[in-house]
Write a protein that holds these residues in place. Structure first.
Motif, PDB file in Angstrom:
ATOM      1  N   VAL A 177      67.742 112.526  17.685  1.00  0.00           N
ATOM      2  CA  VAL A 177      66.633 111.731  17.089  1.00  0.00           C
ATOM      3  C   VAL A 177      65.371 112.677  16.641  1.00  0.00           C
ATOM      4  N   SER A 178      65.085 112.233  15.314  1.00  0.00           N
ATOM      5  CA  SER A 178      63.932 113.263  14.666  1.00  0.00           C
ATOM      6  C   SER A 178      63.069 112.348  14.143  1.00  0.00           C
ATOM      7  N   ALA A 179      61.804 112.479  14.508  1.00  0.00           N
ATOM      8  CA  ALA A 179      60.645 111.521  14.125  1.00  0.00           C
ATOM      9  C   ALA A 179      59.522 112.607  13.185  1.00  0.00           C
ATOM     10  N   GLY A 180      59.034 111.863  12.154  1.00  0.00           N
ATOM     11  CA  GLY A 180      57.924 112.599  11.309  1.00  0.00           C
ATOM     12  C   GLY A 180      56.711 112.575  12.338  1.00  0.00           C
ATOM     13  N   GLY A 181      56.459 111.425  13.260  1.00  0.00           N
ATOM     14  CA  GLY A 181      55.260 111.395  14.034  1.00  0.00           C
ATOM     15  C   GLY A 181      55.501 111.657  15.381  1.00  0.00           C
ATOM     16  N   ALA A 182      54.902 110.728  16.165  1.00  0.00           N
ATOM     17  CA  ALA A 182      55.003 111.089  17.870  1.00  0.00           C
ATOM     18  C   ALA A 182      56.278 110.311  17.951  1.00  0.00           C
ATOM     19  N   LEU A 183      57.273 110.841  19.225  1.00  0.00           N
ATOM     20  CA  LEU A 183      58.490 110.148  19.465  1.00  0.00           C
ATOM     21  C   LEU A 183      58.298 109.774  20.828  1.00  0.00           C
ATOM     22  N   THR A 184      58.593 108.510  21.283  1.00  0.00           N
ATOM     23  CA  THR A 184      58.650 108.017  22.551  1.00  0.00           C
ATOM     24  C   THR A 184      59.986 107.643  23.058  1.00  0.00           C
ATOM     25  N   MET A 185      60.309 108.377  24.271  1.00  0.00           N
ATOM     26  CA  MET A 185      61.780 107.975  24.674  1.00  0.00           C
ATOM     27  C   MET A 185      61.422 106.821  25.884  1.00  0.00           C
ATOM     28  N   GLY A 186      61.902 105.673  25.633  1.00  0.00           N
ATOM     29  CA  GLY A 186      61.834 104.798  26.915  1.00  0.00           C
ATOM     30  C   GLY A 186      63.243 105.006  27.635  1.00  0.00           C
ATOM     31  N   ALA A 187      63.380 103.811  28.452  1.00  0.00           N
ATOM     32  CA  ALA A 187      64.395 103.780  29.208  1.00  0.00           C
ATOM     33  C   ALA A 187      65.703 104.312  28.437  1.00  0.00           C
ATOM     34  N   THR A 188      66.282 105.234  28.449  1.00  0.00           N
ATOM     35  CA  THR A 188      67.465 105.688  27.736  1.00  0.00           C
ATOM     36  C   THR A 188      68.665 106.303  28.590  1.00  0.00           C
ATOM     37  N   ALA A 189      69.906 105.962  28.127  1.00  0.00           N
ATOM     38  CA  ALA A 189      70.873 106.299  28.937  1.00  0.00           C
ATOM     39  C   ALA A 189      71.938 106.930  27.959  1.00  0.00           C
ATOM     40  N   MET A 190      72.701 108.130  28.192  1.00  0.00           N
ATOM     41  CA  MET A 190      73.525 108.581  27.194  1.00  0.00           C
ATOM     42  C   MET A 190      74.729 109.415  27.914  1.00  0.00           C
ATOM     43  N   GLY A 191      75.959 109.333  27.660  1.00  0.00           N
ATOM     44  CA  GLY A 191      77.058 109.780  28.136  1.00  0.00           C
ATOM     45  C   GLY A 191      76.919 111.530  27.897  1.00  0.00           C
ATOM     46  N   GLY A 192      76.533 111.909  26.652  1.00  0.00           N
ATOM     47  CA  GLY A 192      76.553 112.859  26.218  1.00  0.00           C
ATOM     48  C   GLY A 192      75.237 113.773  26.183  1.00  0.00           C
ATOM     49  N   ASN A 193      74.909 114.454  25.239  1.00  0.00           N
ATOM     50  CA  ASN A 193      73.662 115.333  25.035  1.00  0.00           C
ATOM     51  C   ASN A 193      72.615 114.812  24.126  1.00  0.00           C
ATOM     52  N   LEU A 194      71.457 115.235  24.444  1.00  0.00           N
ATOM     53  CA  LEU A 194      70.233 114.679  23.664  1.00  0.00           C
ATOM     54  C   LEU A 194      69.552 115.847  22.983  1.00  0.00           C
ATOM     55  N   VAL A 195      69.340 115.737  21.534  1.00  0.00           N
ATOM     56  CA  VAL A 195      68.525 116.655  20.834  1.00  0.00           C
ATOM     57  C   VAL A 195      67.504 115.508  20.447  1.00  0.00           C
ATOM     58  N   ALA A 196      66.213 115.988  20.482  1.00  0.00           N
ATOM     59  CA  ALA A 196      65.069 115.177  20.233  1.00  0.00           C
ATOM     60  C   ALA A 196      64.091 116.236  19.667  1.00  0.00           C
ATOM     61  N   SER A 197      63.571 115.671  18.278  1.00  0.00           N
ATOM     62  CA  SER A 197      62.516 116.660  17.610  1.00  0.00           C
ATOM     63  C   SER A 197      61.391 115.622  16.918  1.00  0.00           C
ATOM     64  N   SER A 198      60.103 116.099  16.725  1.00  0.00           N
ATOM     65  CA  SER A 198      58.896 115.270  16.445  1.00  0.00           C
ATOM     66  C   SER A 198      57.968 116.198  15.763  1.00  0.00           C
ATOM     67  N   ALA A 199      57.402 115.579  15.015  1.00  0.00           N
ATOM     68  CA  ALA A 199      56.433 116.368  14.191  1.00  0.00           C
ATOM     69  C   ALA A 199      55.035 116.085  14.935  1.00  0.00           C
TER      70      ALA A 199
END
Length: 195
Positions: free
Chosen positions: A160-182
């Motif tokens: 996930v990539s956001a041009g502003g603030a990024l808020t991660m709520g209750a989130t579950a994934m079986g793989g990997n996470l890549v998060a970027s934010s301006a």
């Protein structure tokens, strides 16, 4: 399978002043191409069925709230020049078989909720979502032009990539996470990364 209100080899265009379909009686369209679904001052509830069995393409949709179900891969916009989705309220997309992909942007001021059988790839630079909730997906790739809140469950990877603030709520994934934010990246719920 519901009986279609309209079945055509051509393109379906529906433009209404106060709504298309209702929560208890959604409009059923059977075609591979939906040119335009517009409700000037109301909501849209539609069930889309493919003729070819491959995918359904929706070039343009404008509404207050929109609930769209597809029985095959859903493509937002045949090309980047299409208008895409402009939703002033909440958006619910359900894809019972296949992926959710896009060529045109999604703008949704309220909550966007996705329930997709396979992958979600929303990587248009013009996307402007406020809150994204994933009920189900195999993998999630999202690009957003402004601030974004993300939560939900994905069996594979999330990028996930956001041009502003990024808020991660209750989130579950079986793989990997890549998060970027301006802006800032914050968390307000448990984040489970199993990859």
């Amino acid at each position: 399978t519901e009986v279609a209100n309209i079945e055509t080899l051509g393109t379906i265009n529906l433009i209404a002043g106060t709504g298309i379909g209702t929560d208890i009686d959604g409009f059923v369209g059977k075609s591979d191409t939906i040119g335009n679904l517009t409700s000037a001052s109301g909501n849209i509830v539609v069930n889309l069925q493919t003729l070819s069995g491959a995918s359904v393409t929706v070039n343009e949709m404008t509404a207050g709230d929109a609930t769209v179900t597809s029985d095959a891969q859903m493509v937002i916009g045949a090309s980047s020049s299409d208008a895409g989705f402009d939703i002033s309220g909440n958006l619910l997309l359900t894809v019972s078989s296949g992926n959710l992909i896009q060529n045109a942007a999604i703008e949704a001021a309220g909550r966007t909720k996705l329930d997709v059988a396979s992958d979600v790839t929303l990587n248009h630079a013009g996307n402007d979502l406020s809150t994204l909730v994933i009920t189900s997906a195999a993998n999630l790739l999202v690009e957003d032009a402004s601030g974004l809140s993300v939560s939900g469950t994905v069996t594979g990877n999330i990028s996930v990539s956001a041009g502003g603030a990024l808020t991660m709520g209750a989130t579950a994934m079986g793989g990997n996470l890549v998060a970027s934010s301006a802006g800032a990246i914050t968390g307000v719920g448990p984040l489970v990364v199993s990859g």
